[in-house]
Design a protein around this motif. Structure first.
Motif, PDB file in Angstrom:
ATOM      1  N   GLU A 162     -14.010 -33.238  71.789  1.00 24.72           N
ATOM      2  CA  GLU A 162     -15.095 -32.966  72.731  1.00 24.72           C
ATOM      3  C   GLU A 162     -14.623 -31.963  73.756  1.00 24.72           C
ATOM      4  N   VAL A 163     -15.500 -31.036  74.104  1.00 29.01           N
ATOM      5  CA  VAL A 163     -15.190 -30.069  75.139  1.00 29.01           C
ATOM      6  C   VAL A 163     -16.383 -29.988  76.090  1.00 29.01           C
ATOM      7  N   VAL A 164     -16.066 -29.873  77.366  1.00 26.15           N
ATOM      8  CA  VAL A 164     -17.089 -29.648  78.392  1.00 26.15           C
ATOM      9  C   VAL A 164     -16.900 -28.221  78.876  1.00 26.15           C
ATOM     10  N   LEU A 165     -18.002 -27.486  78.885  1.00 20.81           N
ATOM     11  CA  LEU A 165     -17.965 -26.078  79.262  1.00 20.81           C
ATOM     12  C   LEU A 165     -18.787 -25.858  80.522  1.00 20.81           C
ATOM     13  N   SER A 166     -18.274 -25.059  81.403  1.00 19.02           N
ATOM     14  CA  SER A 166     -19.027 -24.642  82.576  1.00 19.02           C
ATOM     15  C   SER A 166     -19.859 -23.429  82.169  1.00 19.02           C
ATOM     16  N   VAL A 167     -21.172 -23.507  82.431  1.00 20.23           N
ATOM     17  CA  VAL A 167     -22.086 -22.405  82.091  1.00 20.23           C
ATOM     18  C   VAL A 167     -22.869 -22.072  83.377  1.00 20.23           C
ATOM     19  N   PRO A 168     -22.257 -21.334  84.311  1.00 18.41           N
ATOM     20  CA  PRO A 168     -22.863 -21.119  85.627  1.00 18.41           C
ATOM     21  C   PRO A 168     -24.132 -20.275  85.627  1.00 18.41           C
ATOM     22  N   ASP A 169     -24.386 -19.521  84.562  1.00 15.40           N
ATOM     23  CA  ASP A 169     -25.550 -18.638  84.527  1.00 15.40           C
ATOM     24  C   ASP A 169     -26.860 -19.356  84.187  1.00 15.40           C
ATOM     25  N   MET A 170     -26.814 -20.623  83.830  1.00 15.62           N
ATOM     26  CA  MET A 170     -28.062 -21.326  83.512  1.00 15.62           C
ATOM     27  C   MET A 170     -28.884 -21.452  84.788  1.00 15.62           C
ATOM     28  N   SER A 171     -30.145 -20.977  84.725  1.00 16.22           N
ATOM     29  CA  SER A 171     -30.952 -20.962  85.945  1.00 16.22           C
ATOM     30  C   SER A 171     -32.406 -21.404  85.751  1.00 16.22           C
ATOM     31  N   CYS A 172     -32.824 -21.626  84.507  1.00 18.54           N
ATOM     32  CA  CYS A 172     -34.214 -22.034  84.268  1.00 18.54           C
ATOM     33  C   CYS A 172     -34.252 -23.142  83.220  1.00 18.54           C
ATOM     34  N   PRO A 173     -35.373 -23.808  83.068  1.00 16.94           N
ATOM     35  CA  PRO A 173     -35.456 -24.924  82.112  1.00 16.94           C
ATOM     36  C   PRO A 173     -35.195 -24.527  80.649  1.00 16.94           C
ATOM     37  N   ILE A 204     -31.706 -25.228  76.651  1.00 12.42           N
ATOM     38  CA  ILE A 204     -32.162 -25.236  75.255  1.00 12.42           C
ATOM     39  C   ILE A 204     -31.476 -24.111  74.486  1.00 12.42           C
ATOM     40  N   THR A 205     -31.406 -22.943  75.099  1.00 11.49           N
ATOM     41  CA  THR A 205     -30.761 -21.793  74.456  1.00 11.49           C
ATOM     42  C   THR A 205     -29.272 -22.057  74.232  1.00 11.49           C
ATOM     43  N   VAL A 206     -28.607 -22.619  75.239  1.00 12.15           N
ATOM     44  CA  VAL A 206     -27.167 -22.918  75.127  1.00 12.15           C
ATOM     45  C   VAL A 206     -26.932 -23.966  74.043  1.00 12.15           C
ATOM     46  N   ARG A 207     -27.741 -25.015  74.032  1.00 12.16           N
ATOM     47  CA  ARG A 207     -27.588 -26.074  73.023  1.00 12.16           C
ATOM     48  C   ARG A 207     -27.786 -25.511  71.614  1.00 12.16           C
ATOM     49  N   THR A 236     -26.128 -29.700  86.308  1.00 17.86           N
ATOM     50  CA  THR A 236     -24.673 -29.588  86.466  1.00 17.86           C
ATOM     51  C   THR A 236     -24.133 -28.231  86.003  1.00 17.86           C
ATOM     52  N   LYS A 237     -25.010 -27.473  85.314  1.00 18.48           N
ATOM     53  CA  LYS A 237     -24.619 -26.172  84.739  1.00 18.48           C
ATOM     54  C   LYS A 237     -23.418 -26.328  83.802  1.00 18.48           C
ATOM     55  N   LEU A 267     -16.907 -21.587  70.550  1.00 19.85           N
ATOM     56  CA  LEU A 267     -18.054 -22.143  71.263  1.00 19.85           C
ATOM     57  C   LEU A 267     -18.417 -21.257  72.453  1.00 19.85           C
ATOM     58  N   ILE A 268     -17.398 -20.792  73.171  1.00 19.32           N
ATOM     59  CA  ILE A 268     -17.639 -19.878  74.289  1.00 19.32           C
ATOM     60  C   ILE A 268     -18.264 -18.583  73.786  1.00 19.32           C
ATOM     61  N   ALA A 269     -17.764 -18.080  72.662  1.00 18.72           N
ATOM     62  CA  ALA A 269     -18.318 -16.841  72.102  1.00 18.72           C
ATOM     63  C   ALA A 269     -19.791 -17.021  71.733  1.00 18.72           C
ATOM     64  N   ALA A 270     -20.158 -18.180  71.194  1.00 19.45           N
ATOM     65  CA  ALA A 270     -21.555 -18.433  70.831  1.00 19.45           C
ATOM     66  C   ALA A 270     -22.434 -18.452  72.082  1.00 19.45           C
ATOM     67  N   ILE A 271     -21.943 -19.058  73.144  1.00 17.58           N
ATOM     68  CA  ILE A 271     -22.706 -19.095  74.402  1.00 17.58           C
ATOM     69  C   ILE A 271     -22.831 -17.681  74.981  1.00 17.58           C
ATOM     70  N   GLU A 272     -21.744 -16.928  74.918  1.00 21.52           N
ATOM     71  CA  GLU A 272     -21.786 -15.552  75.425  1.00 21.52           C
ATOM     72  C   GLU A 272     -22.735 -14.690  74.601  1.00 21.52           C
ATOM     73  N   ASN A 273     -22.784 -14.904  73.280  1.00 25.32           N
ATOM     74  CA  ASN A 273     -23.718 -14.165  72.432  1.00 25.32           C
ATOM     75  C   ASN A 273     -25.173 -14.502  72.761  1.00 25.32           C
ATOM     76  N   ALA A 274     -25.380 -15.680  73.350  1.00 22.91           N
ATOM     77  CA  ALA A 274     -26.726 -16.080  73.761  1.00 22.91           C
ATOM     78  C   ALA A 274     -27.072 -15.539  75.151  1.00 22.91           C
ATOM     79  N   GLY A 275     -26.113 -14.857  75.802  1.00 22.66           N
ATOM     80  CA  GLY A 275     -26.391 -14.206  77.078  1.00 22.66           C
ATOM     81  C   GLY A 275     -25.870 -14.910  78.315  1.00 22.66           C
ATOM     82  N   PHE A 276     -24.966 -15.872  78.142  1.00 27.37           N
ATOM     83  CA  PHE A 276     -24.436 -16.634  79.271  1.00 27.37           C
ATOM     84  C   PHE A 276     -22.912 -16.511  79.309  1.00 27.37           C
ATOM     85  N   SER A 277     -22.352 -16.709  80.494  1.00 27.24           N
ATOM     86  CA  SER A 277     -20.894 -16.799  80.583  1.00 27.24           C
ATOM     87  C   SER A 277     -20.512 -18.269  80.475  1.00 27.24           C
TER      88      SER A 277
END
Length: 119
Positions: A47-58, A62-65, A83-84, A100-110
């Protein structure tokens, strides 16, 4: 008094026989194999917990998941706007936190790793 059986009765009897046979076979599995399989599955989960500070809307969680679930080897993923953070349970033989980080970054988030543990 004679009883008459038609083809429907024969089909029901055959179906009952097949179901009973399958139930008996299912009960004959080796418990040691089941325990070994469970132990193997438990070893292959991290299990990994990732900080995704760019999440700002509802829609952001969903996009990150969806991005995390699109990575081969991810068993489950969730993201939380409040909690971002995102959490993923994955098979370390098939993927890693960097993917996993690369997938989130490809979706437009850090994203950065906040914590990692064996499950």
């Amino acid at each position: 008094m004679s009883m008459r059986f038609d083809s429907t009765d024969n089909r029901l009897a055959l179906l009952a026989t097949v179901v009973l046979g399958l139930l008996l076979l299912a009960g004959c599995s080796d418990p040691a194999d089941a325990q070994a399989s469970t132990a193997k599955d438990e070893k292959e989960r991290r299990e990994v917990v990732l900080s995704v500070p760019d999440m700002s809307c509802p829609m952001c969680p969903i996009t990150v998941r969806r991005a995390l679930n699109g990575v081969d080897g991810v068993y489950e993923a969730e993201a939380d706007l409040d909690t971002k953070q995102a959490r993923a349970v994955f098979d370390p033989a098939r993927t890693d936190p960097e993917a996993l980080i690369a997938a989130i970054e490809n979706a437009g988030f850090s994203a950065t790793v906040k914590g990692e543990r064996d499950e």
